[in-house]
Design a protein around this motif. Sequence first.
Motif, PDB file in Angstrom:
ATOM      1  N   SER A  95       9.908  -8.025   5.835  1.00  0.00           N
ATOM      2  CA  SER A  95      10.011  -8.001   7.291  1.00  0.00           C
ATOM      3  C   SER A  95       9.114  -6.944   7.930  1.00  0.00           C
ATOM      4  O   SER A  95       9.000  -6.893   9.158  1.00  0.00           O
ATOM      5  N   CYS A  96       8.486  -6.104   7.132  1.00  0.00           N
ATOM      6  CA  CYS A  96       7.523  -5.104   7.613  1.00  0.00           C
ATOM      7  C   CYS A  96       6.279  -5.199   6.742  1.00  0.00           C
ATOM      8  O   CYS A  96       6.069  -4.360   5.851  1.00  0.00           O
ATOM      9  N   PRO A  97       5.474  -6.225   6.935  1.00  0.00           N
ATOM     10  CA  PRO A  97       4.332  -6.472   6.052  1.00  0.00           C
ATOM     11  C   PRO A  97       3.424  -5.253   5.910  1.00  0.00           C
ATOM     12  O   PRO A  97       3.124  -4.569   6.894  1.00  0.00           O
ATOM     13  N   GLY A  98       3.044  -4.992   4.671  1.00  0.00           N
ATOM     14  CA  GLY A  98       2.168  -3.868   4.397  1.00  0.00           C
ATOM     15  C   GLY A  98       2.891  -2.598   3.985  1.00  0.00           C
ATOM     16  O   GLY A  98       2.250  -1.632   3.558  1.00  0.00           O
ATOM     17  N   TRP A  99       4.216  -2.597   4.140  1.00  0.00           N
ATOM     18  CA  TRP A  99       5.000  -1.425   3.744  1.00  0.00           C
ATOM     19  C   TRP A  99       5.863  -1.748   2.546  1.00  0.00           C
ATOM     20  O   TRP A  99       6.344  -2.874   2.387  1.00  0.00           O
ATOM     21  N   LEU A 113      11.061   4.001   4.888  1.00  0.00           N
ATOM     22  CA  LEU A 113      11.955   5.131   5.080  1.00  0.00           C
ATOM     23  C   LEU A 113      11.231   6.304   5.721  1.00  0.00           C
ATOM     24  O   LEU A 113      11.793   7.000   6.578  1.00  0.00           O
ATOM     25  N   ARG A 114       9.987   6.544   5.337  1.00  0.00           N
ATOM     26  CA  ARG A 114       9.209   7.609   5.967  1.00  0.00           C
ATOM     27  C   ARG A 114       8.935   7.284   7.439  1.00  0.00           C
ATOM     28  O   ARG A 114       8.962   8.169   8.298  1.00  0.00           O
ATOM     29  N   HIS A 115       8.682   6.023   7.741  1.00  0.00           N
ATOM     30  CA  HIS A 115       8.492   5.601   9.131  1.00  0.00           C
ATOM     31  C   HIS A 115       9.748   5.893   9.950  1.00  0.00           C
ATOM     32  O   HIS A 115       9.681   6.467  11.046  1.00  0.00           O
ATOM     33  N   LEU A 116      10.895   5.506   9.431  1.00  0.00           N
ATOM     34  CA  LEU A 116      12.146   5.720  10.145  1.00  0.00           C
ATOM     35  C   LEU A 116      12.427   7.209  10.325  1.00  0.00           C
ATOM     36  O   LEU A 116      12.745   7.659  11.443  1.00  0.00           O
ATOM     37  N   GLY A 117      12.316   7.972   9.252  1.00  0.00           N
ATOM     38  CA  GLY A 117      12.577   9.402   9.349  1.00  0.00           C
ATOM     39  C   GLY A 117      11.610  10.101  10.290  1.00  0.00           C
ATOM     40  O   GLY A 117      11.997  11.019  11.025  1.00  0.00           O
ATOM     41  N   GLY A 118      10.349   9.672  10.269  1.00  0.00           N
ATOM     42  CA  GLY A 118       9.374  10.240  11.202  1.00  0.00           C
ATOM     43  C   GLY A 118       9.742   9.935  12.642  1.00  0.00           C
ATOM     44  O   GLY A 118       9.619  10.787  13.527  1.00  0.00           O
ATOM     45  N   PHE A 178       3.423  10.385  10.054  1.00  0.00           N
ATOM     46  CA  PHE A 178       3.926   9.154   9.459  1.00  0.00           C
ATOM     47  C   PHE A 178       3.385   7.885  10.125  1.00  0.00           C
ATOM     48  O   PHE A 178       3.931   6.814   9.933  1.00  0.00           O
ATOM     49  N   ARG A 179       2.310   8.019  10.903  1.00  0.00           N
ATOM     50  CA  ARG A 179       1.650   6.804  11.382  1.00  0.00           C
ATOM     51  C   ARG A 179       0.834   6.191  10.240  1.00  0.00           C
ATOM     52  O   ARG A 179       0.794   4.983  10.086  1.00  0.00           O
ATOM     53  N   ASP A 180       0.188   7.038   9.456  1.00  0.00           N
ATOM     54  CA  ASP A 180      -0.503   6.585   8.244  1.00  0.00           C
ATOM     55  C   ASP A 180       0.470   6.730   7.082  1.00  0.00           C
ATOM     56  O   ASP A 180       0.791   7.835   6.657  1.00  0.00           O
ATOM     57  N   LEU A 181       0.949   5.607   6.589  1.00  0.00           N
ATOM     58  CA  LEU A 181       1.964   5.631   5.540  1.00  0.00           C
ATOM     59  C   LEU A 181       1.382   5.483   4.132  1.00  0.00           C
ATOM     60  O   LEU A 181       2.137   5.460   3.165  1.00  0.00           O
ATOM     61  N   SER A 182       0.071   5.412   4.025  1.00  0.00           N
ATOM     62  CA  SER A 182      -0.541   5.207   2.714  1.00  0.00           C
ATOM     63  C   SER A 182      -0.217   6.324   1.716  1.00  0.00           C
ATOM     64  O   SER A 182      -0.112   6.041   0.510  1.00  0.00           O
ATOM     65  N   PRO A 183      -0.020   7.581   2.144  1.00  0.00           N
ATOM     66  CA  PRO A 183       0.310   8.613   1.140  1.00  0.00           C
ATOM     67  C   PRO A 183       1.725   8.492   0.588  1.00  0.00           C
ATOM     68  O   PRO A 183       2.082   9.244  -0.329  1.00  0.00           O
ATOM     69  N   TYR A 184       2.535   7.587   1.134  1.00  0.00           N
ATOM     70  CA  TYR A 184       3.949   7.518   0.760  1.00  0.00           C
ATOM     71  C   TYR A 184       4.285   6.227   0.017  1.00  0.00           C
ATOM     72  O   TYR A 184       5.350   5.656   0.180  1.00  0.00           O
TER      73      TYR A 184
END
Length: 263
Positions: free
Chosen positions: A35-39, A45-50, A72-78
């Motif tokens: 439901s969140c393509p690409g994640w 979880l990092r998006h939500l916590g951010g 947490f806009r760029d989630l690639s490190p997570y």
Amino acid sequence: MTLLSYERLCSEIVAQTRLLTSSIEGADLTVPVPSCPGWNVGQLLRHLGGGQRWAADMVRARATEALSDDHFRDLSPYADEDPAVVGPWLTEGAAELAEALREAGPDARMWTPVPGGNAAFFARRFVHETALHRADAILALGAEFTLQQEVALDALDEWMELGSLPFHFEVHPWMRELLGPGRTLHFHATDTAPEAHAEWVVDLTGEVIAWRRAHEKAAVAVRGPLTELLLLVYKRRPAHGGAVEVLGDAKLLDFWLERVSFG
């Protein structure tokens, strides 16, 4: 207007986060989130916590404009998160947001992305933001998502309120194409008691999108469990072939789901 008290909203942010963290113990957080393509789950979880931390900053500062949410806009490190690390981090962020909201009080003035401009907006929004992202994570991990009735009812009310704000026609001009004669949709939760009045009508026949809690005949009716209706309007579930029943003009439902947005 929310069905939940301000204190309940503050405590529910923490409660929904606690439910989420308990569901990820020992889980593989590299599982993709359909439901969140690409994640994957960890990135979600990092998006939500951010987001929770950004809202806490907004409330504490009584910010008169949107603060930067670059974290947490760029989630690639997570992409390879550990539940033992991200779980406590989520818990801490939810507690920070609840504390900031309680200290501010519901009427504290600040910038919000919609008209209103007070802390109560962030309290309600992050209850449902947390609950729906909990659904994203839980469903991705293959578990069943449940939500207390009063929270689900308020989530649907909030979705209807936000999705019908007139300013959307300026931000999303394509939403005007929803309007037209005879265009009404009825959503009916089949697993609630009559006194819950768990029925919503979306009226597209006027100059703006309107909604009301009502039992009325409509061009298309959608019936199903309350939580499934919530997941449907949030586009987490398909409109057809799932747990809901669609009666009438199914193409209108599909068109509405395609065009409606409050993000």
